[in-house]
Design an enzyme around this catalytic site. Structure first.
Site, PDB file in Angstrom:
ATOM      1  N   HIS A 149       0.423  -1.143   0.103  1.00 17.72           N
ATOM      2  CA  HIS A 149       0.009   0.092  -0.227  1.00 17.72           C
ATOM      3  C   HIS A 149       1.036   1.492  -0.085  1.00 17.72           C
ATOM      4  O   HIS A 149       0.351   2.641   0.351  1.00 17.72           O
ATOM      5  CB  HIS A 149      -0.899  -0.226   1.091  1.00 17.72           C
ATOM      6  N   HIS A 162       7.478  -7.890   3.440  1.00 19.63           N
ATOM      7  CA  HIS A 162       5.863  -7.079   3.997  1.00 19.63           C
ATOM      8  C   HIS A 162       4.826  -8.295   3.861  1.00 19.63           C
ATOM      9  O   HIS A 162       4.343  -8.847   3.932  1.00 19.63           O
ATOM     10  CB  HIS A 162       5.771  -5.784   3.238  1.00 19.63           C
ATOM     11  N   HIS A 211       1.161  -8.170   5.936  1.00 19.55           N
ATOM     12  CA  HIS A 211       0.086  -8.637   4.354  1.00 19.55           C
ATOM     13  C   HIS A 211      -1.491  -9.349   4.732  1.00 19.55           C
ATOM     14  O   HIS A 211      -2.346  -8.948   3.526  1.00 19.55           O
ATOM     15  CB  HIS A 211       0.386  -9.322   3.364  1.00 19.55           C
ATOM     16  N   ASP A 266      -5.618  12.555 -15.693  1.00 19.08           N
ATOM     17  CA  ASP A 266      -5.767  14.387 -15.346  1.00 19.08           C
ATOM     18  C   ASP A 266      -4.923  14.991 -14.449  1.00 19.08           C
ATOM     19  O   ASP A 266      -4.292  14.222 -13.902  1.00 19.08           O
ATOM     20  CB  ASP A 266      -6.362  13.960 -13.339  1.00 19.08           C
ATOM     21  N   SER A 317      -6.401  18.380 -11.840  1.00 17.51           N
ATOM     22  CA  SER A 317      -7.832  19.368 -12.022  1.00 17.51           C
ATOM     23  C   SER A 317      -8.698  19.006 -11.022  1.00 17.51           C
ATOM     24  O   SER A 317      -9.963  19.618 -11.403  1.00 17.51           O
ATOM     25  CB  SER A 317      -7.759  20.159 -13.014  1.00 17.51           C
ATOM     26  N   ASP A 338     -22.086  15.945 -18.313  1.00 17.59           N
ATOM     27  CA  ASP A 338     -20.886  17.844 -18.094  1.00 17.59           C
ATOM     28  C   ASP A 338     -22.073  18.814 -18.553  1.00 17.59           C
ATOM     29  O   ASP A 338     -22.680  19.191 -19.446  1.00 17.59           O
ATOM     30  CB  ASP A 338     -20.920  18.013 -20.740  1.00 17.59           C
ATOM     31  N   ASN A 389     -21.960  21.303 -17.316  1.00 20.87           N
ATOM     32  CA  ASN A 389     -22.294  23.093 -17.700  1.00 20.87           C
ATOM     33  C   ASN A 389     -21.664  23.161 -18.914  1.00 20.87           C
ATOM     34  O   ASN A 389     -21.466  24.650 -19.384  1.00 20.87           O
ATOM     35  CB  ASN A 389     -21.120  23.928 -16.612  1.00 20.87           C
ATOM     36  N   ASP A 437     -19.649  22.889 -20.935  1.00 24.83           N
ATOM     37  CA  ASP A 437     -18.287  23.206 -21.504  1.00 24.83           C
ATOM     38  C   ASP A 437     -17.067  22.337 -22.344  1.00 24.83           C
ATOM     39  O   ASP A 437     -16.220  21.965 -21.995  1.00 24.83           O
ATOM     40  CB  ASP A 437     -17.660  24.112 -20.188  1.00 24.83           C
TER      41      ASP A 437
END
Lengths: 162, 653
Positions: free
Chosen positions: B234, B285, B403, B579, B583, B619, B621, B623
């Site tokens: 992890h 681990h 683990h 992304d 954002s 979507d 708005n 845009d």
């Protein structure tokens, strides 16, 4: 005749699957063995109610010649299948349980005091261990009256199991 | 008179003996069934956890698929990577991260003083007990400094114990701060006299991953030779996306979260692979495989292992062909992290990568041999023979790993050679398991210490704790069931030759196991999941009663909704990977292109037009961009309220 045999085979097959499922849950290393201390739990989870004495005998039946502390599935399966087929060690019906409490409650008060319960459970029959006693008390005893209203207790437990 | 009164007495004592026996017998049966139900709940939690991890691993194949066909690298990022030397990078980090953030006077939280001392450890512990949040400036500074020191460390830390200096080994903590407090309370704070090894998985799932990480890093900076951190599966930014750490950081650090995430990525890769105690105990681990090569693992450049989801590409690729366009003429902006370019020395070889995966993901099993870990999708299942072989090969006596959650907090297997240690108590649910730690000293047998964090609810009797666990487990299982509704119905109907709406328990169990891919005791669980009639037959459609997936918009087709709900975790990760600037938005074109790839790779038969329609609706708005967090949040499951509260709800007849 053939039908009866088929039906029997189907029933046995179903039992086998059920037993396997219950066994696998405790088979932590996925190698078809369980710790001998879990056998009681497995048998009881399948709906049977052997006494401690009966359990002891069953374990002797499924253990290896030289006990390893582990029970193998291959040995467990046939023994457990027979128990299910013969409907051995049937669970205690509610009314029988109620009668048992009433027998201990000689004064017919409808309850047992905490001390009385402890005395009976730890001195008679197949005595409880301290852990078992504490566990039962934690759910059964009404802290205000320090007693167990056994009728309510039984009702609660029965709902719980269903 | 004397005779009869004594015989009455005997009779009475016989009856009371029999009565006691009846009660005891009944109670033991009840207790055993309770214990079995507890185990069933645990099995459910575990199966689903591992199935999720498997999904995570499968995602890596999808990423390779994506990389091979559709990625396009941002030119600027490429230049940036090639240019920076390591020291420049470090200085840039400092300039870009830490120094730019001021700590306002109004800040009431803990203020750390560099260089750190044990006072700072105490300060942090006190502050976190008060549930304060450490300011981002300090978080970044700690992470930055930790990374710097970790870089100096070898892949395996070698430590020695003595009677006056035992080492304590802790397993998974998974963001459960109370467990760490309990360990420090029982066992003392880390110091030169009290060394610790934390064996990975500090983060994800629990609510205080960042706090745990901060305590561990600060302790490490104060005692770098006595506080040892091993990497877990992890400690991987891709895992954090799915399992909650990323969300925790972005929630607690709304302004600077992204910077924290960036530096975390690099820090993880610098965490050592393992620890070797007294030249005879290997602490890692996950586990090992039959090909585990400790010499190679000592040499490998561990910082190139970014994530389990970023496997190495073939080294004989032609770099120029990386600049591809997909068939619809849209190019993908894949984040620099998952691009294919760069000389082969930027990456590990496939063999090296697999060696590390094995260490971080494998599980021991009773069966001899070494098999792919199908439960998790990565690493392997290794048997006692593999353990013996590898331990003998490197003259080691024992393997300590973590683990896996164990009810008692630890478990010994493979004839005493493998120990699992797990330190997050109540991991799945209140009352699910204990936590434990080990104290080691050369020449003596390891000592185990168990504990369980108790909140008020934990003082409840066993039956209530089992109820809580059971309800929780059944709830998540039913969510799984509803996410595969269409496939399940198809399977049920195939078996239902007479179209009666009913199947035998056996048939129902068969379908459930096959479609859901979960190896669970279906027969024992059936009464919790379906209606069973008087003849013992299953009304299979009742598998879907009292639970449904909320439709984000009325127009959405149920199958589409179901599919998106089922894959929402995977989609979230893919969106995050696309992304690039964090954002939270991706363009419509990217969404469509990604969906095409996803559906073809995962064999999802959803009409393109339906997805387009849905995307257009989402979507909001208009845009041309989709807020994918909003998109994914829109798919969730609704349980009917009553179902959760009463354990005995049955809808018979």
């Amino acid at each position: 005749m053939a039908d009866e045999k088929d039906r029997q085979e189907i029933i046995v097959a179903e039992f086998h699957k059920k037993i396997k499922e219950a066994f696998e849950v405790f088979d932590h290393e996925s190698n078809n063995t369980v710790d001998v201390r879990e056998i009681g739990t497995i048998i009881r989870s399948l709906g049977c109610c052997p006494t401690e004495g009966e359990l002891h005998d069953l374990i002797a039946e499924v253990e290896e010649e030289e006990p390893t502390g582990y029970i193998r599935f291959e040995k467990f399966l046939p023994v457990m299948t027979e128990i299910l087929l013969e409907r051995k060690y049937r669970p205690i019906p509610e009314d029988v349980l109620l009668r048992a409490f009433e027998v201990l409650d000689s004064a017919k008060r409808g309850f047992l005091t905490k001390d009385e319960l402890i005395k009976y459970m730890t001195e008679e029959g197949e005595p409880f261990s301290q852990e078992e006693m504490e566990e039962m008390l934690s759910a059964a005893i009404d802290p205000e009256s320090n007693s167990i209203n056994y009728k309510d207790y039984i009702t609660m437990m029965v709902i719980d199991e269903n | 008179m004397g005779c009869s009164s004594s015989s009455t007495k005997t009779r009475r004592s016989e009856t009371s003996l029999r009565a006691a026996l009846i009660i005891q017998n009944w109670y033991r049966g009840y207790k055993a069934r309770l214990k079995a139900r507890q185990h069933y709940a645990l099995t459910i939690f575990q199966s689903i956890e591992y199935a999720d991890e498997q999904g995570q691993m499968q995602l890596s194949t999808f990423f390779s698929f994506m990389l091979e066909n559709y990625t396009h690298i941002h030119k600027e990022e490429l230049e940036l990577r090639n240019q920076s030397l390591e020291s420049q990078q470090d200085m840039r980090d400092r300039r870009d991260y830490v120094d730019l953030i001021d700590v306002p006077d109004s800040y009431n939280g803990p203020r750390l003083q560099f260089p750190l001392t044990c006072t700072d450890i105490d300060l942090l512990l006190e502050a976190f007990k008060e549930q304060q949040i450490l300011h981002a400036h300090y978080v970044l500074e700690v992470l930055f400094e930790t990374k710097k020191v970790l870089k100096q460390m070898p892949n395996f830390t070698h430590i020695q114990t003595s009677p006056s200096k035992e080492v304590t080994i802790c397993g998974d903590l998974h963001g459960k701060l109370d467990d760490l407090f309990l360990i420090f309370y029982k066992n003392g704070l880390p110091s030169e006299r009290n060394p610790y090894v934390f064996n990975g998985d500090f983060v994800d799932r629990g609510r205080n991953s960042i706090e745990i990480l901060m305590i561990l890093c600060v302790s490490f900076l104060v005692y770098p030779n006595d506080l040892h951190l091993n990497r877990g599966n992890h400690e991987d930014f891709m895992m954090n996306l799915r399992y909650g750490f990323t969300k925790e950081i972005l929630h607690k650090y709304k302004l600077h979260g992204k910077r924290i995430l960036q530096i975390l990525e690099e820090l993880y890769a610098w965490l050592p692979i393992g620890t070797i105690v007294d030249n005879e105990i290997l602490v890692i681990h996950g586990g090992i495989s039959e090909t585990t090569d400790l010499n190679l693992l000592h040499r490998v450049e561990r910082n190139k292992m970014k994530s389990v989801l970023i496997p190495p590409t073939e080294t004989n690729r032609d770099h120029d062909t990386d600049w591809k366009h997909n068939k619809v003429g849209v190019t993908f902006n894949a984040h620099g992290r998952i691009k294919t370019n760069g000389s082969p020395i930027e990456h590990l070889t496939k063999h090296e990568w697999e060696q590390i995966i094995d260490i971080l993901w494998s599980d021991p099993r009773g069966k001899n041999g070494c098999f792919p870990n199908t439960g998790r999708g990565g690493g392997c299942y290794f048997g006692p023979d593999v353990t013996s072989k590898i331990l003998n090969k490197y003259q080691l006596k024992m393997l300590i790993r973590s683990h896996e959650c164990k009810p008692e907090g630890y478990e010994i297997c493979h004839d005493g050679k493998v120990v699992t240690i797990f330190s997050a108590s109540n991991y799945y649910e209140e009352g699910s398991n204990r936590g434990a730690y080990i104290k080691l000293c050369s020449g003596t047998t390891p000592r185990f210490f168990q504990y369980q964090v108790t909140k008020a609810t934990c003082f409840q009797p066993l039956r209530q704790r089992v109820h809580t666990m059971e309800n929780s487990a059944i709830k998540i299982l039913r969510e799984r069931v509803i996410s595969r509704k269409s496939d399940l119905i198809r399977a049920f109907q195939l078996q239902d030759h007479r179209k009666s709406g009913k199947l035998s328990v056996s048939q129902w169990a068969f379908c459930m196991e096959n479609i859901l891919g979960l190896n669970l005791p279906w027969r024992s669980l059936s009464s919790n999941l379906v209606n069973i009639d008087q003849n013992g037959n299953v009304e299979y459609m009742s598998s879907f009663h009292n639970i449904h997936i909320e439709k984000p918009v009325q127009e959405a087709h149920s199958t589409l909704v179901e599919t998106l709900y089922r894959y929402r975790s995977d989609l979230e990760i893919i969106f995050n990977a696309i992304d690039t600037d964090h954002s939270g938005l991706i363009s419509m074109e990217e969404f469509r292109a990604m969906w095409k790839l996803f559906s073809s790779h995962y064999n999802v038969l959803i009409d393109d037009s339906q997805v387009n329609k849905l995307a257009n609706i989402m979507d909001l708005n208009k845009d041309g961009s989709i807020d994918f967090n909003e998109f994914l949040k829109a798919f969730y499951v609704v349980h009917r309220y009553e179902d959760l509260m009463k354990p005995d709800v049955t809808n018979l007849g």
